[in-house]
Scaffold this active site. Structure first.
Site, PDB file in Angstrom:
ATOM      1  N   ASP A   1     -13.609  -1.969   3.034  1.00 41.28           N
ATOM      2  CA  ASP A   1     -12.686  -2.034   4.182  1.00 41.28           C
ATOM      3  C   ASP A   1     -13.427  -1.493   5.412  1.00 41.28           C
ATOM      4  OD1 ASP A   1     -10.692  -1.591   6.098  1.00 41.28           O
ATOM      5  OD2 ASP A   1      -9.326  -0.510   4.800  1.00 41.28           O
TER       6      ASP A   1
ATOM      7  N   LYS B   1      -0.993  -1.037  -4.478  1.00 42.08           N
ATOM      8  CA  LYS B   1      -2.214  -0.286  -4.122  1.00 42.08           C
ATOM      9  C   LYS B   1      -1.806   1.157  -3.889  1.00 42.08           C
ATOM     10  CE  LYS B   1      -4.585  -0.018   0.320  1.00 42.08           C
ATOM     11  NZ  LYS B   1      -5.188  -0.811   1.409  1.00 42.08           N
TER      12      LYS B   1
ATOM     13  N   SER C   1       0.871  -1.163   0.000  1.00 50.71           N
ATOM     14  CA  SER C   1       0.000   0.000   0.000  1.00 50.71           C
ATOM     15  C   SER C   1       0.915   1.222   0.000  1.00 50.71           C
ATOM     16  CB  SER C   1      -0.871  -0.031   1.263  1.00 50.71           C
ATOM     17  OG  SER C   1      -1.608   1.164   1.375  1.00 50.71           O
TER      18      SER C   1
ATOM     19  N   GLY D   1      -3.757  -4.120   6.212  1.00 48.38           N
ATOM     20  CA  GLY D   1      -2.734  -3.796   7.202  1.00 48.38           C
ATOM     21  C   GLY D   1      -3.046  -2.468   7.866  1.00 48.38           C
TER      22      GLY D   1
ATOM     23  N   ASP E   1      -7.052   2.927  -3.057  1.00 51.92           N
ATOM     24  CA  ASP E   1      -7.782   2.979  -1.782  1.00 51.92           C
ATOM     25  C   ASP E   1      -8.067   4.436  -1.448  1.00 51.92           C
ATOM     26  OD1 ASP E   1      -8.829   2.707   0.733  1.00 51.92           O
ATOM     27  OD2 ASP E   1      -7.105   1.668   1.614  1.00 51.92           O
TER      28      ASP E   1
ATOM     29  N   LYS F   1      -9.477  -6.924   8.077  1.00 53.96           N
ATOM     30  CA  LYS F   1      -8.473  -6.502   9.060  1.00 53.96           C
ATOM     31  C   LYS F   1      -8.928  -7.050  10.395  1.00 53.96           C
ATOM     32  CE  LYS F   1      -7.094  -2.211   6.828  1.00 53.96           C
ATOM     33  NZ  LYS F   1      -7.371  -0.779   6.707  1.00 53.96           N
TER      34      LYS F   1
ATOM     35  N   GLU G   1     -10.942   0.599  -3.399  1.00 56.71           N
ATOM     36  CA  GLU G   1     -11.235   0.291  -1.995  1.00 56.71           C
ATOM     37  C   GLU G   1     -11.935   1.466  -1.313  1.00 56.71           C
ATOM     38  OE1 GLU G   1      -7.735  -1.282  -0.134  1.00 56.71           O
ATOM     39  OE2 GLU G   1      -8.539  -1.075   1.890  1.00 56.71           O
TER      40      GLU G   1
ATOM     41  N   LYS H   1      -2.829   4.846  -2.524  1.00 52.60           N
ATOM     42  CA  LYS H   1      -3.759   5.683  -1.783  1.00 52.60           C
ATOM     43  C   LYS H   1      -4.154   6.834  -2.696  1.00 52.60           C
ATOM     44  CE  LYS H   1      -3.931   3.706   2.251  1.00 52.60           C
ATOM     45  NZ  LYS H   1      -5.212   3.240   2.840  1.00 52.60           N
TER      46      LYS H   1
END
Ligand code: OSB
Ligand code: MG
Length: 378
Positions: free
Chosen positions: A241, A161, A135, A293, A188, A265, A216, A163
């Site tokens: 998520d 991934k 990420s 994570g 995400d 998670k 996400e 952000k």
């Protein structure tokens, strides 16, 4: 198992690199660790609550109080056969799932040690290795991001991934796709977009061209209904998520069509028992899951590796090497990722990574011990 003592402690550790998401920048972590003692064994849990209540409504200090005043006393007054007994024990306390998970997961860790089997086996894991992704936070410049992606791909990671947030999205995806047309790429948003904003909707609808593996949590952190509306309007799979707190949420979201992939998670859902239940719900819907994570130290990371060994964790997770996060981790050996982007699931009893107690002592900024016999809840 009769837990004889529970040690709460807060450690502080600077991150190797600042991590920026749509909700803010993290430069160092305040992390609550739990150590439980029973029958001559000690086991560990990590609370993934953040420094601020920005990802979830929990935060380090609320988690400390809830563990100290409510959860630890309940555990010290009970006899538990396994970690599966913890949810019922903690049921009177509403929410505070990250606090609950830290304690429950330590009980699973203890149980695995007592039985002399790997934690992964105890959880129902079947994989010998797990596939890993990374990420990557929002960077100061697009050039910095490109360099970081190149480095992580060279290290072997199987999925990138990114952000994202309005302004750090379409332009970035276009640039990345131009250089790497075929990598597994996802994004995400951590709830940075709104269906009420036509520019946001137009942006997300345009992302189908980038062939993202998933988007996400684009919308509100507590929403299923509008994610379902958005999912009907785009081809790319939505991954949930923040909004999935338990197995009923997973059923509601999958029945509604709010997404087609779940990020699990273990802290967000309150512990291994609920994480396994969500894994099973997803499997029954034919939906893939992966392990998220929360910038964990090696203790939480070891628990994430064990969870990721369950059969339906078929997509690369955000479980990456210790050195991506820390100059030096608090476990021995550190978590390493192979050149093909996998982590080997330990086969030794318990979590499979020893804690570096001296180092943890040096990093500790506060601690408190509760013992069986003198603990009263509430
Ligand atoms: O949304 O997955 C998230 C980190 C902190 C809070 C939320 C998230 C994340 C990450 C980092 O994406 C995952 C990791 O590498 O630990
Ligand atoms: Mg996320």
């Amino acid at each position: 198992m009769k837990i004889e003592a529970i040690h709460l402690r807060e450690i502080q550790m600077p991150l190797a690199h600042p991590f920026e998401t749509s909700f803010g920048v993290t430069t160092g972590r305040r992390i609550l660790l739990i150590e439980i003692e029973a029958d001559g064994l000690t086991a560990w849990g990590e609370c993934v609550a953040g420094e601020h209540p920005y990802f979830s409504d929990e935060q380090v200090d609320t988690a400390w109080i809830i563990m100290e005043k409510e959860l630890a006393p309940r555990l010290l007054n009970a006899t538990v056969a396994s970690g599966r007994d913890c949810p019922a024990l903690f049921e009177q306390v509403r929410g505070h799932r990250m606090a609950k998970a830290a304690l429950e997961n330590a009980v699973w860790d203890l149980d695995a040690q007592q039985q002399g089997i790997p934690l992964a086996k105890l959880l129902g894991g079947t994989r010998e290795t797990i596939p890993c992704g990374v990420s990557i936070g929002i960077q100061a410049t697009p050039e910095k991001l490109m360099d970081t992606i190149a480095k992580e791909l060279a290290a072997g990671y199987q999925r990138i991934k990114l952000k994202c947030k309005p302004g750090w999205d379409s332009n970035i995806f276009a640039m990345v796709r131009e250089r790497w047309p075929d990598i597994l790429l996802s994004c995400d948003a951590n709830s940075a977009y709104s269906l009420d904003n036509p520019a946001h909707v137009a942006a997300i609808e345009s992302w189908d061209q980038f062939k993202l593996l998933m988007i996400e949590q684009p919308l509100w952190y507590d929403d299923f209904f509008f994610h379902a509306e958005l999912q009907r309007r785009i081809k790319t799979d939505i991954c949930l998520d923040e909004c999935i707190r338990n197995r009923r949420d997973a059923i509601a979201a999958l029945e509604l069509g709010s997404g087609r992939i779940l990020n699990i998670k273990v802290g967000r859902v309150g512990g291994f028992t609920e994480a396994i239940a969500i894994h099973d719900v997803a499997h029954s819907f034919g939906i893939a899951v992966w392990c998220g994570g929360m910038l964990e130290t090696g203790i939480g990371r070891a628990h994430n590796i064990a969870l990721s060994s369950l059969p339906n964790f078929s997509l690369p997770g955000d479980v990456s090497a210790s050195k991506r996060y820390w100059a030096q981790d608090i476990i021995e050996p550190e978590v390493i990722v192979s050149p093909s982007g996998t982590i080997t699931v330990p086969t030794t009893p318990g979590r499979g990574f020893d804690v570096q107690r001296d180092r943890i002592e040096r990093l500790t900024v506060r601690s408190r011990t509760l013992r069986r016999g003198d603990a009263v809840a509430g």
